[in-house]
Write an enzyme that holds these catalytic residues in place. Structure first.
Site, PDB file in Angstrom:
ATOM      1  N   CYS A 199      -1.920   9.862  -7.064  1.00  0.00           N
ATOM      2  CA  CYS A 199      -3.234   9.544  -6.504  1.00  0.00           C
ATOM      3  C   CYS A 199      -4.162  10.740  -6.677  1.00  0.00           C
ATOM      4  O   CYS A 199      -3.814  11.857  -6.293  1.00  0.00           O
ATOM      5  CB  CYS A 199      -3.098   9.214  -5.029  1.00  0.00           C
ATOM      6  SG  CYS A 199      -4.690   8.869  -4.281  1.00  0.00           S
ATOM      7  N   LYS A 225       5.229   6.201 -10.513  1.00  0.00           N
ATOM      8  CA  LYS A 225       3.872   5.863 -10.970  1.00  0.00           C
ATOM      9  C   LYS A 225       3.143   7.133 -11.382  1.00  0.00           C
ATOM     10  O   LYS A 225       3.022   8.076 -10.593  1.00  0.00           O
ATOM     11  CB  LYS A 225       3.111   5.157  -9.842  1.00  0.00           C
ATOM     12  CG  LYS A 225       1.725   4.707 -10.272  1.00  0.00           C
ATOM     13  CD  LYS A 225       1.147   3.751  -9.255  1.00  0.00           C
ATOM     14  CE  LYS A 225      -0.247   3.314  -9.614  1.00  0.00           C
ATOM     15  NZ  LYS A 225      -0.808   2.426  -8.593  1.00  0.00           N
ATOM     16  N   ASN A 263     -12.835   4.797  -6.430  1.00  0.00           N
ATOM     17  CA  ASN A 263     -12.478   4.852  -5.009  1.00  0.00           C
ATOM     18  C   ASN A 263     -11.919   6.213  -4.646  1.00  0.00           C
ATOM     19  O   ASN A 263     -11.318   6.903  -5.474  1.00  0.00           O
ATOM     20  CB  ASN A 263     -11.477   3.735  -4.647  1.00  0.00           C
ATOM     21  CG  ASN A 263     -10.029   4.176  -4.783  1.00  0.00           C
ATOM     22  OD1 ASN A 263      -9.477   4.815  -3.885  1.00  0.00           O
ATOM     23  ND2 ASN A 263      -9.411   3.871  -5.907  1.00  0.00           N
ATOM     24  N   LYS A 265       0.869  -1.173   0.000  1.00  0.00           N
ATOM     25  CA  LYS A 265       0.000   0.000   0.000  1.00  0.00           C
ATOM     26  C   LYS A 265       0.910   1.228   0.000  1.00  0.00           C
ATOM     27  O   LYS A 265       2.012   1.178   0.549  1.00  0.00           O
ATOM     28  CB  LYS A 265      -0.837  -0.049   1.293  1.00  0.00           C
ATOM     29  CG  LYS A 265      -1.650   1.185   1.582  1.00  0.00           C
ATOM     30  CD  LYS A 265      -2.899   1.234   0.761  1.00  0.00           C
ATOM     31  CE  LYS A 265      -3.560   2.597   0.793  1.00  0.00           C
ATOM     32  NZ  LYS A 265      -4.475   2.826  -0.307  1.00  0.00           N
ATOM     33  N   ASN A 275      -2.121   5.235 -12.650  1.00  0.00           N
ATOM     34  CA  ASN A 275      -3.012   5.286 -11.496  1.00  0.00           C
ATOM     35  C   ASN A 275      -4.448   5.480 -12.013  1.00  0.00           C
ATOM     36  O   ASN A 275      -4.692   5.380 -13.214  1.00  0.00           O
ATOM     37  CB  ASN A 275      -2.585   6.426 -10.557  1.00  0.00           C
ATOM     38  CG  ASN A 275      -2.917   6.120  -9.103  1.00  0.00           C
ATOM     39  OD1 ASN A 275      -4.035   5.721  -8.785  1.00  0.00           O
ATOM     40  ND2 ASN A 275      -1.957   6.296  -8.213  1.00  0.00           N
TER      41      ASN A 275
HETATM   42  C1  FMN Z   1      -9.154   0.521  -3.429  1.00  0.00           C
HETATM   43  C2  FMN Z   1      -7.963   1.044  -4.179  1.00  0.00           C
HETATM   44  C3  FMN Z   1      -6.890   1.568  -3.461  1.00  0.00           C
HETATM   45  C4  FMN Z   1      -5.768   2.057  -4.143  1.00  0.00           C
HETATM   46  N1  FMN Z   1      -4.708   2.538  -3.433  1.00  0.00           N
HETATM   47  C5  FMN Z   1      -3.579   2.943  -4.093  1.00  0.00           C
HETATM   48  C6  FMN Z   1      -2.408   3.313  -3.379  1.00  0.00           C
HETATM   49  O1  FMN Z   1      -2.335   3.265  -2.146  1.00  0.00           O
HETATM   50  N2  FMN Z   1      -1.337   3.731  -4.108  1.00  0.00           N
HETATM   51  C7  FMN Z   1      -1.329   3.775  -5.482  1.00  0.00           C
HETATM   52  O2  FMN Z   1      -0.322   4.135  -6.072  1.00  0.00           O
HETATM   53  N3  FMN Z   1      -2.429   3.378  -6.175  1.00  0.00           N
HETATM   54  C8  FMN Z   1      -3.538   2.967  -5.514  1.00  0.00           C
HETATM   55  N4  FMN Z   1      -4.614   2.532  -6.228  1.00  0.00           N
HETATM   56  C9  FMN Z   1      -4.551   2.514  -7.697  1.00  0.00           C
HETATM   57  C10 FMN Z   1      -4.112   1.132  -8.183  1.00  0.00           C
HETATM   58  O3  FMN Z   1      -2.825   0.807  -7.697  1.00  0.00           O
HETATM   59  C11 FMN Z   1      -4.097   1.083  -9.730  1.00  0.00           C
HETATM   60  O4  FMN Z   1      -3.190   2.044 -10.215  1.00  0.00           O
HETATM   61  C12 FMN Z   1      -5.460   1.358 -10.329  1.00  0.00           C
HETATM   62  O5  FMN Z   1      -6.482   0.798  -9.536  1.00  0.00           O
HETATM   63  C13 FMN Z   1      -5.584   0.807 -11.752  1.00  0.00           C
HETATM   64  O6  FMN Z   1      -5.393  -0.588 -11.795  1.00  0.00           O
HETATM   65  P1  FMN Z   1      -6.630  -1.648 -11.774  1.00  0.00           P
HETATM   66  O7  FMN Z   1      -7.583  -1.207 -12.852  1.00  0.00           O
HETATM   67  O8  FMN Z   1      -6.001  -2.977 -12.033  1.00  0.00           O
HETATM   68  O9  FMN Z   1      -7.253  -1.545 -10.421  1.00  0.00           O
HETATM   69  C14 FMN Z   1      -5.741   2.046  -5.569  1.00  0.00           C
HETATM   70  C15 FMN Z   1      -6.835   1.509  -6.272  1.00  0.00           C
HETATM   71  C16 FMN Z   1      -7.934   1.009  -5.604  1.00  0.00           C
HETATM   72  C17 FMN Z   1      -9.081   0.437  -6.394  1.00  0.00           C
END
Ligand code: FMN
Length: 305
Positions: free
Chosen positions: A130, A165, A71, A47, A192
């Site tokens: 983020c 990122k 989210n 995380k 992201n």
């Molecule tokens: C519930 C949730 C929490 C996330 N927390 C973080 C985080 O702490 N740090 C980060 O760089 N990205 C965070 N992300 C983004 C994900 O790492 C990722 O970049 C994004 O969800 C796209 O990938 P996916 O479509 O496979 O989920 C979060 C995404 C979700 C859904």
């Protein structure tokens, strides 16, 4: 016996296969991260960790929408200090760990980079992207100047591979990636979440307490693929593709567009951790059936005319 191997190398970081979890999804403890590794991930990503513990935003912080989820967690995390021991536990079992982190000042970025390095992480991932935390609090959604300073500071504070990122919420993702590359980044994680909003028509209000959140899941995939495509044409350092990978075919699409590895987030919530095995088996079958010997053979192949 087949000679085929799924192993990849990312700026010196050797992985048994090209899959990882995306930061923030199932990465809150060493127990969860170990489970992801045992389920087949090539490396695990923590995380995003900050200097102080954070509760994140009040509920509701997540809403399921067509094609994915939005989210606005607001980066809840127990602090990098606390997570040091979690990283040590993972390293005691030889699990490759990418430590994701964020900060509000250069001083904190430097501090976090050094304590996560000392904890034994194998690589650092700077969360510059983020959409859920205000600019006043964090150097996120980074502008050019912050990106330059942050990358440089982390590069100087650690000898580990540094991945930056990036956000898709910009007109030109290549610009930020080039700044990161010029200032010492070893790889780019793209992407992201995409800024988004959901409305409750009965309450006649936005659903999330923070109003705006970040869209992830299948709906994000075409945007993420476009970003990886543009990056591959313009930078030399490896790209880690992220956004909407739900099946092995999605992973192959990212590899063909130029990603050297991929991360899976939202799909783990629907499909469970077994997804890593399915994705890796699918990639292996695809390589075998098409006469390739390894993942590297197909990275960026869709660009060849
Ligand atoms: C519930 C949730 C929490 C996330 N927390 C973080 C985080 O702490 N740090 C980060 O760089 N990205 C965070 N992300 C983004 C994900 O790492 C990722 O970049 C994004 O969800 C796209 O990938 P996916 O479509 O496979 O989920 C979060 C995404 C979700 C859904």
């Amino acid at each position: 016996m087949s000679q085929l191997s799924l192993a990849v190398e990312l700026a010196g970081l050797g992985l048994r296969n090209p899959t990882m979890n995306a930061a923030g999804v199932l990465g809150m403890s060493s127990y969860q991260l170990k489970r992801l590794y045992e389920s087949g991930a090539g490396a695990v990503v923590t995380k995003s960790l900050g200097r102080q513990p954070r509760n994140g935003h009040p509920n509701p912080t997540i809403v399921f929408v067509e094609g994915g989820v939005i989210n606005s967690m607001g980066l809840p995390n127990p602090s990098a200090e606390y997570f040091r021991d979690e990283i040590k536990r993972l390293k005691a079992e030889n699990i490759p760990v990418v430590a994701s982190f964020f900060a509000a000042s250069i001083e904190d970025f430097t501090y976090l980079a050094s304590i996560l390095t000392d904890a034994g992480a194998d690589a650092l991932e700077i969360n510059c992207s983020c959409p859920n935390v205000g600019r006043e609090k964090c150097m996120l959604e980074a502008d050019r100047e912050s990106l330059e300073k942050v990358t440089k500071a982390v590069r100087e504070a650690s000898s580990l591979p540094v991945f930056v990122k990036l956000t898709p919420n910009v007109a030109n993702i290549v610009e930020g990636a080039k700044i990161a590359e010029e200032n010492g980044a070893d790889g780019i994680t793209a992407v992201n979440t995409l800024k988004a909003l959901a409305v409750d028509i009965d309450l006649r209000k936005p659903i999330l307490s923070n109003i705006i959140g970040g869209l992830s899941g299948p709906a994000l995939k075409p945007v993420a693929l476009r970003c990886v495509w543009e990056l591959f044409e313009n930078i030399e350092i490896p790209i880690i593709g992220c956004g909407g990978v739900s099946y092995w075919r999605d992973a192959v699409e990212f590899l063909l567009c130029g990603a050297s590895a991929i991360q899976i987030g939202t799909a783990l919530m629907d499909h469970g951790v077994e997804l890593f095995k399915e994705v890796n088996e699918g990639i292996r079958r695809y390589l075998e059936e098409n006469g390739f010997r390894g993942v590297k053979d197909i990275v960026g192949l869709a660009h060849e005319t």
